[in-house]
Design a protein around this motif. Structure first.
Motif, short mmCIF file in Angstrom:
data_model
loop_
_atom_site.label_atom_id
_atom_site.label_comp_id
_atom_site.label_asym_id
_atom_site.label_seq_id
_atom_site.Cartn_x
_atom_site.Cartn_y
_atom_site.Cartn_z
N SER A 209 -66.20 1.24 -59.64
CA SER A 209 -65.74 -0.27 -59.73
C SER A 209 -67.11 -1.23 -59.93
CB SER A 209 -65.17 -0.73 -58.55
OG SER A 209 -66.22 -0.38 -57.32
N LYS A 254 -55.40 2.89 -52.52
CA LYS A 254 -55.55 1.45 -53.24
C LYS A 254 -56.14 0.54 -52.24
CE LYS A 254 -53.29 -1.98 -55.94
NZ LYS A 254 -51.85 -2.49 -56.51
N GLU A 256 -59.81 -2.46 -52.35
CA GLU A 256 -61.08 -3.03 -52.80
C GLU A 256 -62.18 -3.15 -51.75
OE1 GLU A 256 -60.43 -7.58 -53.13
OE2 GLU A 256 -58.50 -7.20 -52.25
N VAL A 258 -65.56 -5.45 -50.76
CA VAL A 258 -66.04 -6.79 -50.98
C VAL A 258 -66.98 -7.06 -49.86
CG1 VAL A 258 -64.14 -7.69 -49.71
CG2 VAL A 258 -65.35 -9.20 -51.18
N HIS A 269 -54.48 -2.13 -49.97
CA HIS A 269 -53.21 -2.94 -50.43
C HIS A 269 -52.18 -2.08 -50.20
CE1 HIS A 269 -55.54 -6.19 -52.07
NE2 HIS A 269 -56.32 -5.23 -52.56
N TYR A 306 -50.55 -9.96 -57.79
CA TYR A 306 -51.29 -9.18 -56.93
C TYR A 306 -52.36 -10.22 -56.51
CZ TYR A 306 -53.84 -8.53 -61.32
OH TYR A 306 -54.47 -8.51 -62.53
N TYR A 307 -53.17 -9.48 -55.43
CA TYR A 307 -54.39 -10.43 -55.14
C TYR A 307 -55.38 -9.63 -54.92
CZ TYR A 307 -53.71 -8.29 -50.57
OH TYR A 307 -53.39 -7.24 -49.52
N ASN A 308 -56.73 -10.38 -54.59
CA ASN A 308 -58.02 -9.93 -54.19
C ASN A 308 -58.47 -10.63 -53.39
OD1 ASN A 308 -58.42 -7.44 -56.25
ND2 ASN A 308 -58.42 -9.25 -57.66
N LEU A 321 -58.07 -15.75 -50.83
CA LEU A 321 -57.40 -14.89 -51.95
C LEU A 321 -57.34 -15.45 -53.59
CD1 LEU A 321 -53.97 -13.75 -50.00
CD2 LEU A 321 -56.25 -12.75 -49.69
N GLU A 322 -57.67 -14.51 -54.42
CA GLU A 322 -57.70 -14.67 -55.60
C GLU A 322 -56.30 -14.14 -56.17
OE1 GLU A 322 -59.08 -13.12 -59.90
OE2 GLU A 322 -60.70 -13.94 -58.41
N GLU A 335 -54.56 -17.19 -62.76
CA GLU A 335 -55.04 -16.99 -61.45
C GLU A 335 -55.27 -18.37 -60.69
OE1 GLU A 335 -55.93 -13.50 -63.67
OE2 GLU A 335 -56.51 -15.54 -64.27
N THR A 360 -62.33 -14.50 -63.66
CA THR A 360 -62.46 -13.42 -62.35
C THR A 360 -63.49 -14.00 -61.72
OG1 THR A 360 -64.14 -12.42 -64.22
CG2 THR A 360 -61.75 -11.39 -64.01
#
Length: 376
Positions: A209, A254, A256, A258, A269, A306-308, A321-322, A335, A360
């Protein structure tokens, strides 16, 4: 004859010693500091000095985190018609400030690693386009060109700070066939790219990633290719000692990775659930992943919605959240930012002036005046 009285001259900021002015300027938002540079030559010289940049960097923990946003245009094929820029986003102030970009074409490269307000910018298609820049003062350093004919797969570039030499280092990794390579270079020197021995054989058949820098190490999420039942893991690289660690996770399929508020967190997630883990440890070789908490998001997330996680509050009570979502029959992707309060099961939309429709985000970005060539 009585002489007329003259009024005493009022003190101004210019009467303060440089060290006092520096302390005052360091408390200001980065936009105000840039404005102060234009007031007079003495102030410009003070702010341009590297000593001030170091002092400003040391006080970064006292200032609010901002976000660096890279707009993209999914339907735009003609680069000449695109106004290339980045956006510095103040979420609390709900403002987005455009930063013009003259040195590289933001549509053909990605923002990858970030450290001390600097960002590593690289092409995903070519090895020879790697830049380290400060988007605030627009100082840019281009890494050595090797005129390589390699067509890389999954090219990712990490940026970190080597405190032993007070220089920034870049570590890039890419796959060619079933072989993954690692190469390092020191920013602001004449050093060419150096090969770093690949630590694990299965990296050649894995995707990595966008990296993050935390506790002296660059971290990647590693996802095995063509092996859907094999869980992802985290690869850490020590900037100073040039050693690797494979960080094992629970059976998470799944997630992320950060950095928020000085912590490296793993967000799993899981349909309507958000599970939060933290990476603990002081250095490579000591890192481990600890489960922290689980939240019900009350939303069924999928590939179209979906979110990040971008940020977490100091009290760990809310998350920024994005959100990416499809709208209408044309599946138009957009977004936006939303504040999520798990205990209240509440979502609060953030209406930010000047935010592009598609973007992004580089999370946990703290603007600085640091030069890419180093702090010394």
């Amino acid at each position: 004859m009585e002489q007329p009285r003259t009024r005493p001259r009022l003190a101004s900021l210019s009467d303060f010693p440089p060290e006092v002015l520096s302390a005052i300027f360091c408390k200001l938002p980065i936009e105000s500091i840039l404005t102060c540079k234009c007031v007079c030559k003495p102030w410009n010289g003070l702010i341009e000095d590297r000593q001030f940049a170091r002092q400003h960097l040391l006080g970064e923990s006292e200032r609010a985190t901002q976000l660096l946003v890279q707009p993209y245009w999914p339907d735009q094929d003609d680069d000449d018609e695109v106004d290339h820029h980045l956006c510095l986003v103040d979420v609390d102030g709900r403002l987005s400030r455009r930063i013009p970009v003259d040195d590289f074409n933001v549509k053909r490269v990605d923002l990858m690693g970030t450290c001390h307000g600097l960002v590593a910018v690289a092409s995903t298609m070519f090895l020879d386009l790697v830049l380290v820049c400060n988007p605030v003062n627009r100082e840019t350093v281009r890494l050595p060109i090797l005129w390589s004919k390699v067509v890389p797969y999954n090219h990712r570039v990490g940026l970190g700070y080597d405190s032993s030499i007070q220089k920034y280092k870049v570590l890039r990794t890419y796959a060619e066939g079933s072989v993954r390579s690692f190469e390092s270079a020191t920013v602001g020197t004449n050093e060419l790219w150096r090969k770093i021995e690949t630590p694990y054989e299965d990296l050649g058949t894995s995707r990595v990633s966008r990296p993050v820098f935390w506790n002296g190490a660059i971290h990647w999420k590693v996802k095995p290719r063509n092996r859907p039942l094999e869980a992802p893991w985290i690869l850490a690289y020590d900037i100073i000692n040039e050693t690797f660690q494979r960080i094992h996770l629970p059976q998470i399929m799944k997630f992320e990775l950060v950095v928020v508020r000085g912590s490296l967190i793993v967000i799993e997630h899981q349909k309507e659930k958000m599970r939060v883990y933290e990476v603990k440890g002081e250095r490579v070789g000591e890192f481990e992943v600890i489960f922290v908490e689980e939240h019900d998001t009350h939303v069924t997330w999928n590939m179209y919605h979906y979110y990040n996680v971008i940020d977490r509050s100091e009290d760990k009570e809310s998350y920024l959240l994005e959100i990416t979502a499809c709208y209408g029959e044309s599946a138009d992707m957009r977004e936006h930012f939303t504040q999520f309060l798990p205990k209240l099961a509440n979502y609060s939309y953030r209406d930010i002036t000047g935010l592009p429709r598609n973007f992004t985000t580089t999370a946990n970005y703290r603007p600085s005046l640091i030069s890419p060539t180093g702090i010394n």
